[in-house]
Design an enzyme around this catalytic site. Structure first.
Site, PDB file in Angstrom:
ATOM      1  N   LYS A  28       0.874  -1.159  -0.118  1.00 17.34           N
ATOM      2  CA  LYS A  28      -0.128   0.025  -0.002  1.00 17.34           C
ATOM      3  C   LYS A  28       0.791   1.305  -0.106  1.00 17.34           C
ATOM      4  O   LYS A  28       0.514   2.438  -0.533  1.00 17.34           O
ATOM      5  CB  LYS A  28      -0.911   0.091   1.175  1.00 17.34           C
ATOM      6  CG  LYS A  28      -2.178  -0.743   1.053  1.00 17.34           C
ATOM      7  CD  LYS A  28      -3.156  -0.466   2.075  1.00 17.34           C
ATOM      8  CE  LYS A  28      -4.525  -1.124   1.838  1.00 17.34           C
ATOM      9  NZ  LYS A  28      -5.730  -0.780   2.869  1.00 17.34           N
TER      10      LYS A  28
ATOM     11  N   LYS B  66      -5.241 -10.832  -6.168  1.00 24.64           N
ATOM     12  CA  LYS B  66      -6.210 -11.184  -5.595  1.00 24.64           C
ATOM     13  C   LYS B  66      -7.412 -10.123  -6.022  1.00 24.64           C
ATOM     14  O   LYS B  66      -7.126  -9.109  -6.516  1.00 24.64           O
ATOM     15  CB  LYS B  66      -6.098 -11.182  -3.911  1.00 24.64           C
ATOM     16  CG  LYS B  66      -5.903  -9.808  -3.386  1.00 24.64           C
ATOM     17  CD  LYS B  66      -5.853  -9.751  -2.002  1.00 24.64           C
ATOM     18  CE  LYS B  66      -5.916  -8.281  -1.526  1.00 24.64           C
ATOM     19  NZ  LYS B  66      -6.118  -7.859  -0.319  1.00 24.64           N
TER      20      LYS B  66
ATOM     21  N   LYS C  13     -11.179  -4.536  -3.369  1.00 29.72           N
ATOM     22  CA  LYS C  13     -12.230  -3.469  -3.500  1.00 29.72           C
ATOM     23  C   LYS C  13     -11.221  -2.272  -4.455  1.00 29.72           C
ATOM     24  O   LYS C  13     -12.085  -1.492  -4.947  1.00 29.72           O
ATOM     25  CB  LYS C  13     -12.478  -2.948  -2.301  1.00 29.72           C
ATOM     26  CG  LYS C  13     -13.539  -3.969  -1.507  1.00 29.72           C
ATOM     27  CD  LYS C  13     -13.871  -3.363  -0.120  1.00 29.72           C
ATOM     28  CE  LYS C  13     -12.801  -4.007   0.900  1.00 29.72           C
ATOM     29  NZ  LYS C  13     -13.270  -3.613   2.175  1.00 29.72           N
TER      30      LYS C  13
HETATM   31  P1  TYM Z   1     -10.366  -6.181   4.284  1.00 29.37           P
HETATM   32  O1  TYM Z   1     -11.308  -5.053   4.530  1.00 29.37           O
HETATM   33  O2  TYM Z   1      -9.355  -5.819   3.214  1.00 29.37           O
HETATM   34  O3  TYM Z   1     -11.194  -7.297   3.910  1.00 29.37           O
HETATM   35  C1  TYM Z   1     -11.859  -7.869   4.627  1.00 29.37           C
HETATM   36  C2  TYM Z   1     -11.888  -9.449   4.772  1.00 29.37           C
HETATM   37  O4  TYM Z   1     -11.913  -9.898   3.383  1.00 29.37           O
HETATM   38  C3  TYM Z   1     -11.054 -10.771   3.105  1.00 29.37           C
HETATM   39  N1  TYM Z   1     -10.711 -10.702   1.859  1.00 29.37           N
HETATM   40  C4  TYM Z   1     -10.773 -11.902   1.025  1.00 29.37           C
HETATM   41  N2  TYM Z   1     -11.003 -13.068   1.103  1.00 29.37           N
HETATM   42  C5  TYM Z   1     -10.606 -13.914   0.001  1.00 29.37           C
HETATM   43  N3  TYM Z   1     -10.242 -13.309  -1.141  1.00 29.37           N
HETATM   44  C6  TYM Z   1      -9.981 -12.054  -1.474  1.00 29.37           C
HETATM   45  N4  TYM Z   1      -9.794 -11.727  -2.659  1.00 29.37           N
HETATM   46  C7  TYM Z   1     -10.280 -11.304  -0.312  1.00 29.37           C
HETATM   47  N5  TYM Z   1     -10.298  -9.835  -0.557  1.00 29.37           N
HETATM   48  C8  TYM Z   1     -10.495  -9.733   1.062  1.00 29.37           C
HETATM   49  C9  TYM Z   1      -9.707 -10.465   3.994  1.00 29.37           C
HETATM   50  O5  TYM Z   1      -8.711 -11.335   3.946  1.00 29.37           O
HETATM   51  C10 TYM Z   1     -10.599  -9.886   5.226  1.00 29.37           C
HETATM   52  O6  TYM Z   1     -10.887 -11.140   6.208  1.00 29.37           O
HETATM   53  N6  TYM Z   1      -7.163  -5.649   8.144  1.00 29.37           N
HETATM   54  C11 TYM Z   1      -8.430  -6.286   7.856  1.00 29.37           C
HETATM   55  C12 TYM Z   1      -9.413  -5.630   8.564  1.00 29.37           C
HETATM   56  C13 TYM Z   1      -9.346  -5.700   9.867  1.00 29.37           C
HETATM   57  C14 TYM Z   1      -9.563  -7.044  10.804  1.00 29.37           C
HETATM   58  C15 TYM Z   1      -9.301  -6.485  12.141  1.00 29.37           C
HETATM   59  C16 TYM Z   1      -9.762  -8.279  10.445  1.00 29.37           C
HETATM   60  C17 TYM Z   1      -9.058  -4.756  10.878  1.00 29.37           C
HETATM   61  N7  TYM Z   1      -8.903  -5.325  11.999  1.00 29.37           N
HETATM   62  C18 TYM Z   1      -9.533  -7.503  13.133  1.00 29.37           C
HETATM   63  C19 TYM Z   1      -9.797  -9.340  11.328  1.00 29.37           C
HETATM   64  C20 TYM Z   1      -9.534  -8.868  12.790  1.00 29.37           C
HETATM   65  C21 TYM Z   1      -8.798  -5.712   6.170  1.00 29.37           C
HETATM   66  O7  TYM Z   1      -8.292  -4.896   5.749  1.00 29.37           O
HETATM   67  O8  TYM Z   1      -9.527  -6.315   5.598  1.00 29.37           O
END
Ligand code: TYM
Length: 344
Positions: A121, A204, A207
């Protein structure tokens, strides 16, 4: 389950999603769908909309408000019951930022520097990245450990952050000679822990990909979903009879995995069913399945979004319940660290 979790900590599930852009199929299959399944496991489940993580990169305020409500609607439309699970947005529980600060003082710069998400990022111009983006994983550790969560369902891309959460918990416990924070387990299971872009099988689904054709958004209508799958990049070979035959075919493998996750089957079963068939048959079948599974969610999201005050009420109720769990854990943390809290 981790030994520490077995002996001392009551099992508790926590996970979060950033309110940036629309929910995409990877978020749904890798996260939300599994969050909903875990709601029925008998374990307490806490799900967060991490708005403070979102602003580590610029967010227009009205977009952030809209995306927060849309994500809440997405969770609920996908089957999350805000009475059985706790659903809230992070900024309504101040203890996240407070514990995050303490963890900023536990985590080491070197640990943060090794995070692949930071490197991706921040890119080449890391001097211009926000300090919040660098400290992002330590706030994520606070999200999880504030509830003494033992299990964190995530997609594969978040594994490194959950491992860092374990390192922070271990260092805190070690430095202060306590056994206070659990050593949390990432739960990365199922056929869709890494859903790939529809345009490039080595990236991957995300969004934030500039190409909308690379992903299925939960808000896409039936025609758009069908068109995106029709145009998805594939090779010219028919599907093989076994998974081994997909080894060097990432795009085909991705579509098979998506089909498997949407239909709650294993990828082995899907290839056995479509063995010998070309994408001319498989893609329309996948599009039909996706529309059947996703369009009721999109319709329900729209209905919920028509009443933003009700969404805000649900988030407020969730925040109150989250706060009731978080406050005593934060108070105990302050005490362990040696900070005085006067009775008022
Ligand atoms: P974020 O918002 O990027 O994504 C949310 C969840 O979706 C999963 N994900 C995917 N799984 C499979 N294939 C994909 N292409 C894909 N893209 C996204 C992510 O693995 C995630 O589970 N840092 C985290 C948010 C967060 C969090 C936390 C998660 C903040 N605090 C505490 C767990 C516990 C994030 O950016 O997710």
């Amino acid at each position: 389950m981790a030994d520490a979790a077995k002996t001392k900590f009551t099992p508790r599930v926590f996970s979060g999603i950033q309110p940036t852009n629309h929910l995409q199929l990877g978020n749904y299959l890798g996260a939300v769908k599994r969050f909903v399944q875990m709601q029925d496991s008998g374990i307490e489940t806490i799900y967060c909309i991490v708005d403070q993580h979102a602003i580590t990169v610029w967010q227009d305020p009205s977009d952030l408000r809209h995306a927060t409500r849309e994500l809440a609607a997405g969770y609920i439309a996908a089957g999350l019951d805000p009475k059985r699970s706790i659903l809230f947005n992070q900024s309504q529980v101040p203890a996240h930022a407070q514990l995050g600060w303490i963890f900023n003082c536990v985590a080491r710069m070197g640990w943060m520097n090794r995070m692949t998400q930071w490197k991706d990022k921040a890119g080449k111009d890391s001097e211009k990245a926000s300090l919040g983006l660098f400290a992002y994983p330590s706030l994520m550790a606070a999200d999880i450990l504030l509830y003494h969560a033992t299990h964190v369902p995530v997609g594969e891309d978040q594994k490194q952050h959950v491992e860092l959460t374990r390192d922070i918990a271990m260092k805190f416990n070690h430095d202060y000679k306590v056994d206070f924070f659990p050593i949390t387990e990432p739960v990365i299971e199922g056929a869709a822990t890494r859903v790939m872009s529809l345009r490039d099988g080595s990236k991957k689904m995300s969004k934030s990909d500039p190409s909308d054709q690379s992903r299925i958004n939960l808000t896409d209508d039936a025609d758009t979903i069908a068109q995106k799958f029709r145009k998805a990049r594939t090779d010219a070979e028919p599907l093989p009879g076994t998974l081994a035959g997909l080894k060097d075919r990432p795009e085909a493998r991705n579509l098979v995995n998506i089909y498997a996750a949407l239909s709650d089957q294993t990828a082995e079963k899907v290839v056995a069913e479509f063995a010998g068939q070309g994408f001319g048959t498989f893609k329309p079948a996948l599009a039909d399945l996706a529309v059947a599974k996703l369009s009721p969610i999109a319709t329900e999201m729209k209905r919920l979004m028509a009443d933003p005050a009700e969404i805000d009420r649900i988030l407020g109720d969730g925040a109150e319940r989250a706060n009731a769990i978080a406050e005593p854990i934060l108070a105990k943390t302050f005490d362990i660290v040696g900070m005085i809290r006067s009775q008022r």
